[in-house]
Scaffold this active site. Structure first.
Site, PDB file in Angstrom:
ATOM      1  CB  ALA A 100      -0.855   0.171   1.139  1.00  0.00           C
ATOM      2  CB  SER A 101       0.943   4.417  -1.993  1.00  0.00           C
ATOM      3  OG  SER A 101      -0.376   4.585  -2.209  1.00  0.00           O
ATOM      4  CG  ASN A 102      -1.281   6.577   3.388  1.00  0.00           C
ATOM      5  OD1 ASN A 102      -1.758   6.356   4.465  1.00  0.00           O
ATOM      6  ND2 ASN A 102      -1.069   7.935   3.000  1.00  0.00           N
ATOM      7  CG  HIS A 135       4.772  13.596   2.537  1.00  0.00           C
ATOM      8  ND1 HIS A 135       3.956  13.723   1.654  1.00  0.00           N
ATOM      9  CD2 HIS A 135       4.783  12.695   3.303  1.00  0.00           C
ATOM     10  CE1 HIS A 135       3.311  12.817   1.453  1.00  0.00           C
ATOM     11  NE2 HIS A 135       3.330  11.993   2.622  1.00  0.00           N
ATOM     12  CE  LYS A 139       6.918  10.876   0.508  1.00  0.00           C
ATOM     13  NZ  LYS A 139       7.199   9.473   0.771  1.00  0.00           N
TER      14      LYS A 139
HETATM   15  N1  LIG Z   1       2.998   3.343   2.932  1.00  0.00           N
HETATM   16  C1  LIG Z   1       2.900   4.093   4.002  1.00  0.00           C
HETATM   17  O1  LIG Z   1       1.722   4.007   4.549  1.00  0.00           O
HETATM   18  C2  LIG Z   1       3.914   4.838   4.452  1.00  0.00           C
HETATM   19  C3  LIG Z   1       5.170   4.704   3.792  1.00  0.00           C
HETATM   20  N2  LIG Z   1       6.320   5.473   4.295  1.00  0.00           N
HETATM   21  C4  LIG Z   1       7.498   5.096   3.558  1.00  0.00           C
HETATM   22  O2  LIG Z   1       8.109   3.984   4.122  1.00  0.00           O
HETATM   23  C5  LIG Z   1       9.592   4.328   3.939  1.00  0.00           C
HETATM   24  C6  LIG Z   1      10.247   4.318   5.380  1.00  0.00           C
HETATM   25  O3  LIG Z   1       9.849   5.641   6.006  1.00  0.00           O
HETATM   26  P1  LIG Z   1      10.220   6.225   7.216  1.00  0.00           P
HETATM   27  O4  LIG Z   1      10.152   5.257   8.333  1.00  0.00           O
HETATM   28  O5  LIG Z   1       9.758   7.447   7.659  1.00  0.00           O
HETATM   29  O6  LIG Z   1      11.868   6.532   6.788  1.00  0.00           O
HETATM   30  P2  LIG Z   1      13.230   6.501   7.506  1.00  0.00           P
HETATM   31  O7  LIG Z   1      14.335   7.271   6.930  1.00  0.00           O
HETATM   32  O8  LIG Z   1      12.842   7.243   8.930  1.00  0.00           O
HETATM   33  O9  LIG Z   1      13.634   4.996   8.051  1.00  0.00           O
HETATM   34  C7  LIG Z   1      14.163   3.995   6.855  1.00  0.00           C
HETATM   35  C8  LIG Z   1      15.108   3.208   7.653  1.00  0.00           C
HETATM   36  O10 LIG Z   1      15.597   2.310   6.701  1.00  0.00           O
HETATM   37  C9  LIG Z   1      17.026   2.226   6.903  1.00  0.00           C
HETATM   38  N3  LIG Z   1      17.666   1.458   5.916  1.00  0.00           N
HETATM   39  C10 LIG Z   1      18.420   1.864   4.944  1.00  0.00           C
HETATM   40  N4  LIG Z   1      18.876   0.866   4.198  1.00  0.00           N
HETATM   41  C11 LIG Z   1      18.323  -0.168   4.608  1.00  0.00           C
HETATM   42  C12 LIG Z   1      18.366  -1.626   4.225  1.00  0.00           C
HETATM   43  N5  LIG Z   1      19.082  -2.071   3.206  1.00  0.00           N
HETATM   44  N6  LIG Z   1      17.480  -2.360   4.972  1.00  0.00           N
HETATM   45  C13 LIG Z   1      16.701  -2.201   5.964  1.00  0.00           C
HETATM   46  N7  LIG Z   1      16.720  -0.770   6.233  1.00  0.00           N
HETATM   47  C14 LIG Z   1      17.566  -0.019   5.568  1.00  0.00           C
HETATM   48  C15 LIG Z   1      17.372   3.579   7.133  1.00  0.00           C
HETATM   49  O11 LIG Z   1      19.036   3.626   7.699  1.00  0.00           O
HETATM   50  P3  LIG Z   1      19.390   5.180   7.437  1.00  0.00           P
HETATM   51  O12 LIG Z   1      18.608   6.219   7.659  1.00  0.00           O
HETATM   52  O13 LIG Z   1      20.801   5.034   8.184  1.00  0.00           O
HETATM   53  O14 LIG Z   1      19.803   5.032   5.626  1.00  0.00           O
HETATM   54  C16 LIG Z   1      16.295   3.977   7.977  1.00  0.00           C
HETATM   55  O15 LIG Z   1      16.771   3.770   9.365  1.00  0.00           O
HETATM   56  C17 LIG Z   1       9.691   5.520   3.097  1.00  0.00           C
HETATM   57  O16 LIG Z   1       9.636   5.208   1.640  1.00  0.00           O
HETATM   58  C18 LIG Z   1       8.271   6.238   3.268  1.00  0.00           C
HETATM   59  O17 LIG Z   1       7.816   6.901   1.927  1.00  0.00           O
HETATM   60  C19 LIG Z   1       6.160   6.323   5.258  1.00  0.00           C
HETATM   61  C20 LIG Z   1       5.121   6.447   6.101  1.00  0.00           C
HETATM   62  C21 LIG Z   1       3.744   5.450   5.604  1.00  0.00           C
HETATM   63  O1  LIG Z   2       7.661   9.183   3.698  1.00  0.00           O
HETATM   64  C1  LIG Z   2       6.445   9.589   4.531  1.00  0.00           C
HETATM   65  O2  LIG Z   2       6.624  10.218   5.542  1.00  0.00           O
HETATM   66  C2  LIG Z   2       5.165   9.061   3.825  1.00  0.00           C
HETATM   67  N1  LIG Z   2       5.136   8.188   2.684  1.00  0.00           N
HETATM   68  C3  LIG Z   2       4.112   7.739   2.075  1.00  0.00           C
HETATM   69  C4  LIG Z   2       3.932   8.374   0.685  1.00  0.00           C
HETATM   70  O3  LIG Z   2       4.919   8.699   0.027  1.00  0.00           O
HETATM   71  O4  LIG Z   2       2.728   8.469   0.280  1.00  0.00           O
HETATM   72  C5  LIG Z   2       2.852   7.737   3.142  1.00  0.00           C
HETATM   73  C6  LIG Z   2       2.753   8.827   3.887  1.00  0.00           C
HETATM   74  O5  LIG Z   2       2.224   9.874   3.181  1.00  0.00           O
HETATM   75  C7  LIG Z   2       3.924   9.293   4.441  1.00  0.00           C
END
Ligand SMILES: NC(=O)C1=CN([C@@H]2O[C@H](COP(=O)(O)OP(=O)(O)OC[C@H]3O[C@@H](n4cnc5c(N)ncnc54)[C@H](OP(=O)(O)O)[C@@H]3O)[C@@H](O)[C@H]2O)C=CC1
Ligand SMILES: O=C(O)C1=N[C@H](C(=O)O)C[C@H](O)C1
Length: 239
Positions: A100-102, A135, A139
């Site tokens: 899911a994208s969200n 955002h 991001k």
């Molecule tokens: N679908 C949804 O509902 C949502 C999606 N997202 C998406 O989720 C993703 C993560 O978001 P968020 O938690 O905010 O991002 P963060 O940057 O806070 O967390 C991502 C983590 O992954 C780590 N990482 C880097 N390389 C690897 C690897 N090879 N394997 C495992 N982990 C690794 C990063 O380390 P380091 O920082 O040291 O590189 C970091 O700790 C993004 O793509 C975001 O857009 C976010 C919110 C909601």
């Molecule tokens: O990176 C985020 O924080 C989020 N990523 C997702 C997206 O790219 O749509 C979902 C949410 O909006 C937060």
């Protein structure tokens, strides 16, 4: 349920909090420092992997899980050019891939509302379409995955639009997405239809990451004994 968290950043930590509060066990946390630990896990160790890493890592993390027959719930955005390849592999391996994208329940209701509104608006060409996402500044991808899903929803219901552009003046066949990065905003998405005399606007604003994390844990609970390629429309029966 035994969960491996892949990506232990902002989302990984929030998912851990929610998963523990629902009685689940975190058997491993994979992050930038220990990516190879994933290779050592087997289907017996884990019920489901929850993948929220980054656009560069998601694809290979998912492939490892699918090869091991570990069900994957993935929320990472910005890698979707490879999604159909992953889906084909999931089918071929008789594995489980949920994307899911969200994961927010509210956003998924908003997706349905967006499609319905686009269908209503399609004959009324005096309205221009405008979409916007805001955002936090950490991001990595732009536009957001959610904004792409919204644009695709409009395109599916609005015959004169067949593609989208990001931060560019659109042609008549294009849906414009305007992306902004602002302080610590968790995620705000707006769709507007604007004519010379009025406007219609719908907005979803996340107040925190809790809704995304809760949706991902609920998806993991729902998908762990299922097979195939699945998403929020299947889980919420919105299709
Ligand atoms: N679908 C949804 O509902 C949502 C999606 N997202 C998406 O989720 C993703 C993560 O978001 P968020 O938690 O905010 O991002 P963060 O940057 O806070 O967390 C991502 C983590 O992954 C780590 N990482 C880097 N390389 C690897 C690897 N090879 N394997 C495992 N982990 C690794 C990063 O380390 P380091 O920082 O040291 O590189 C970091 O700790 C993004 O793509 C975001 O857009 C976010 C919110 C909601
Ligand atoms: O990176 C985020 O924080 C989020 N990523 C997702 C997206 O790219 O749509 C979902 C949410 O909006 C937060």
């Amino acid at each position: 349920m035994k969960i491996v968290l892949i990506g232990y950043g902002k989302m990984g930590k929030e998912i851990e909090r929610i998963a523990l509060s629902r009685g689940h066990q975190i058997v491993a946390k994979i992050d930038i420092d220990n990516p190879n630990e994933l290779l050592g896990l087997s289907k017996q160790d884990v019920d489901v992997a929850i993948e929220f890493s980054n656009p560069q890592s998601a694809y290979s993390n998912i492939l490892i899980c699918l090869e091991k027959q570990i069900p994957v719930v993935c929320g990472t955005t910005g890698w979707l050019e490879k999604k159909s390849e992953v889906e084909a592999l999931a089918q071929k391996n008789d594995a489980t891939f949920f994307y899911a994208s969200n994961y927010s329940i509210g956003v998924n209701l908003f997706f349905a509302l967006n499609k319905h509104l686009a269908k209503l608006m399609a004959p009324h060409t005096q309205y221009d379409i405008y979409t916007n996402e805001i955002h936090h500044t950490e991001k990595k991808d732009s536009p957001s995955g959610t904004a792409i899903t919204i644009a695709e929803g409009i395109i599916s219901a609005y015959p004169s639009k067949d593609t989208w552009v990001n931060n560019e003046i659109p042609q008549s066949n294009e849906v414009a997405i305007w992306s902004q990065r602002e302080s610590t905003k968790p995620g705000t998405h707006t769709v507007k239809y604007i004519s010379k005399v009025d406007q219609i606007e719908i907005t979803h604003e996340a107040f925190s990451r809790e809704g995304f994390a809760l949706g991902a844990v609920i998806a993991a609970e729902w998908v762990k004994d299922k097979k195939g390629v699945l998403g929020m429309e299947d889980m919420l029966k919105l299709a």
